[in-house]
Design an enzyme around this catalytic site. Structure first.
Site, PDB file in Angstrom:
ATOM      1  CB  CYS A  98      39.724 -36.683  45.425  1.00 16.45           C
ATOM      2  SG  CYS A  98      38.834 -38.100  46.041  1.00 16.45           S
ATOM      3  CG  ASP A  99      38.552 -34.624  41.972  1.00 15.41           C
ATOM      4  OD1 ASP A  99      39.718 -34.904  41.866  1.00 15.41           O
ATOM      5  OD2 ASP A  99      38.428 -35.374  41.052  1.00 15.41           O
ATOM      6  CB  CYS A 158      35.709 -38.142  44.390  1.00 16.62           C
ATOM      7  SG  CYS A 158      36.652 -38.228  46.275  1.00 16.62           S
TER       8      CYS A 158
END
Ligand code: NAP
Length: 304
Positions: free
Chosen positions: A135-136, A132
């Site tokens: 997200c990261d 992701c």
């Protein structure tokens, strides 16, 4: 046998949010979870995009959700649900033992990121391998990353990462991309994205953390190493809803057909989070779905 007001299948963010709403409304709520509560977020090393929380580890976030749902009065049953049947308006959740009966059901089974299936992929997840970019991606600011995939997610990931990283390699197994032309045009225009068509990642390098990848040119079958700090795998997701298809309509990819109201094709069964048809699959949208599905279940209970 006890009949629950709301049985929730899946203890991820969507399911736990639904449990909090249902239990706080005074209903008898059970969460059925086959592994540990928290869902996909448990694996996130840090969460920085959930409103109101500047930074938290995925495991801490999951633990907090569990505590909140339990404190609200939700019960937990750590068994796998293999299917649903309906009898005289009561839903029967099938397990390897006694079935669980409920007046309403919220399916919050999530979706599993499809892995590449490479050696040590699991061990390096969260240590250079991610599924992701939204997200990261921020953890790779100024670094070199690679994305494997040719769909919209891979194109989106490459665009997100190109705004953060020094260099991004977009690796796709074919020459043609499955993702939208407009997205691909944007990707092609970014000077720090290098597209490697007809290539795949064939090995992950590095001991404690990912230090690089080995890539294979599928046209001449040659291999070379590419030093990267991060690899984002974006080769699709795998919903896990086949077991419900006797009662619930699924789309061609296996997601539960349900709109923003979370209503499925079966009255009294709702779908929340990544398991339903939708375009954005994020922590905050899963929580939003959990609330909507629980309120819809409460409304259904009040009318039946
Ligand atoms: P997807 O469309 O299924 O694409 C998966 C990609 O991964 C494909 O290019 C596929 O290659 C490749 N792939 C699959 N298995 C592979 C393997 N083992 N090794 C290497 N490559 C592999 O998945 P997605 O991109 O996650 O999108 C899922 C759905 O969400 C789609 O409907 C998409 O349109 C939607 N979505 C929309 C947006 C948006 O509207 N902005 C953003 C994200 C996702 P092949 O092409 O060769 O099969």
């Amino acid at each position: 046998m006890q009949i629950w007001d709301i049985a929730i299948v899946g203890g991820g963010t969507a399911g736990m949010t639904a449990a909090i709403y249902g239990a706080r409304a005074g209903k008898k709520v059970v969460v059925m979870e086959e592994l540990i509560c928290g869902g996909q977020i448990v694996n996130a090393s840090e969460v920085e995009n959930y409103p109101g929380i500047k930074s938290i580890s995925g495991a801490e976030f999951a633990a907090s959700l569990y505590e909140q749902a339990a404190a609200a009065g939700a019960s937990f049953d750590f068994r796998s649900v293999s299917g649903i049947e309906e009898q005289d308006g009561v839903k029967k959740l099938l397990t390897d033992g006694e079935p669980v009966l409920a007046r309403t059901v919220i399916l919050a089974t999530g979706a599993r990121n499809r892995p590449l299936g490479l050696e040590r992929e699991e061990a390096l997840t969260g240590k250079g391998v991610s599924y992701c970019a939204t997200c990261d991606g921020a953890f790779y600011r100024g670094k070199v990353t690679a994305v494997q995939g040719g769909g919209n997610t891979a194109l989106d990931d490459a665009l997100v990462l190109s705004g953060l990283c020094q260099q991004v390699y977009l690796i796709h197994r074919r020459d043609e991309f499955r993702g939208e032309r407009s997205q691909l045009t944007q990707v092609e225009a970014r000077p720090n994205i290098t597209i490697l068509r007809s290539h795949t990642v064939s090995a992950l390098l590095g001991e404690e953390r990912l230090s690089g990848i080995r890539i294979r040119d599928l046209k001449d079958d040659t291999e070379r190493e590419l030093p990267v700090d991060g690899l984002f795998v974006a080769i699709g997701q795998m919903p896990q809803n086949e077991r419900f298809h006797n009662l619930i309509e699924l789309d061609r990819s296996g997601y539960i057909v349900a709109g923003e109201d979370c209503k499925t094709s079966c009255a009294g069964v709702f779908a929340a989070g990544d398991c339903r048809t939708k375009t954005v699959r994020q922590l905050s949208t899963a929580a939003g779905d959990g609330a909507v599905a629980a309120l819809a279940a409460l409304d259904f209970l009040s009318r039946s």
